[in-house]
Design an enzyme around this catalytic site. Structure first.
Site, short mmCIF file in Angstrom:
data_model
loop_
_atom_site.label_atom_id
_atom_site.label_comp_id
_atom_site.label_asym_id
_atom_site.label_seq_id
_atom_site.Cartn_x
_atom_site.Cartn_y
_atom_site.Cartn_z
CB CYS A 1 159.06 -6.01 34.82
SG CYS A 1 158.49 -5.88 36.51
CG HIS B 1 154.79 -4.14 31.12
ND1 HIS B 1 156.13 -4.27 31.40
CD2 HIS B 1 154.71 -3.79 29.82
CE1 HIS B 1 156.83 -3.99 30.31
NE2 HIS B 1 156.00 -3.69 29.34
CD GLN C 1 157.56 -3.17 25.79
OE1 GLN C 1 156.80 -3.16 26.75
NE2 GLN C 1 157.17 -2.85 24.56
CG HIS D 1 157.08 -4.42 39.97
ND1 HIS D 1 157.15 -3.60 38.87
CD2 HIS D 1 156.77 -3.62 41.01
CE1 HIS D 1 156.89 -2.36 39.21
NE2 HIS D 1 156.67 -2.33 40.52
ZN ZN Z 1 157.33 -3.93 36.73
#
Ligand code: ZN
Length: 212
Positions: A103, A172, A144, A106
């Site tokens: 992602c 996630h 996503q 993060h």
């Molecule tokens: Zn994230």
């Protein structure tokens, strides 16, 4: 000069190169990335020189290059030579394509399965290539929803089919390990193009195929 400049390592490398400093046994892969990881370890209160962490910057640099290798790969490269003229009108579905991505918020992994269908319009592509197209976009910093759309749009562009359908189910780790700490939630996203968008029966047929 950076504060890493006085380290006794002077090898510069390209992507995936593995080289050894002639004057030491210490392998250097990417001096800049490794320096950044050493700084990160220090800022976390760790000692980057302790035995267990000594080669960690190198491993992280290699891992990050692999996990973001999609930036240096194009769909065209991946499917070139694997598109065939074929008078096939039936829906082609590849389901359960395992993928791992990161992602962009993060830089933590998200992973799961992609299901991809298309309705050929005179051209088909080798089935394994569809999984590789997923990897081209998964191996980048992602969200996503964008991953789902990029897979759909790139197949529309490459194959000019009557339609493309992509459904991605993912977990996630940024939600599982931090934040709301919900271990069992999964996120489903879909992108429907062409006949899959316009025709409810076509879409329903695809959804039937991927239902497990
Ligand atoms: Zn994230």
């Amino acid at each position: 000069m950076s504060k890493h400049a006085n380290r006794p390592r002077v090898v510069t490398t390209g992507h995936y190169a593995e080289t050894f400093d002639a004057h030491s046994e210490e392998e250097v892969y990417d001096i800049e990335k490794e320096g950044l990881v050493r700084d990160l370890l220090s800022s976390l209160g760790e000692d980057p020189n302790r035995e267990g962490l000594r080669r960690t910057p190198l491993r992280v640099a290699k891992a990050m290059d692999f996990l973001t290798s999609g930036y240096h790969t194009t769909v065209d490269e991946v499917i070139r030579g694997a598109i065939f003229t074929e008078d096939c009108k039936e829906m082609v579905v590849v389901r359960g394509i395992e993928f791992y991505s990161m992602c962009e918020h993060h830089m933590l992994p998200f992973f799961g399965h992609a299901h991809v269908g298309y309705l050929p319009n005179g051209k088909v592509v080798g089935l394994s290539k569809i999984a590789r197209v997923v990897d081209v976009f998964a191996r980048r910093l992602q969200v996503q929803e964008r991953l789902t759309n990029q897979v759909a749009d790139s197949l529309m562009a490459a194959l000019d089919p009557h339609g493309v359908a992509v459904v991605i189910e993912a977990s996630h780790t940024c939600m599982m390990m931090r934040g709301v700490q919900k271990q069992n939630s999964s996120t489903v996203s879909s992108a429907m193009r062409g006949a899959f968008q316009d025709d409810a029966r076509t879409r329903a047929e695809f959804m039937g195929f991927i239902r497990t």
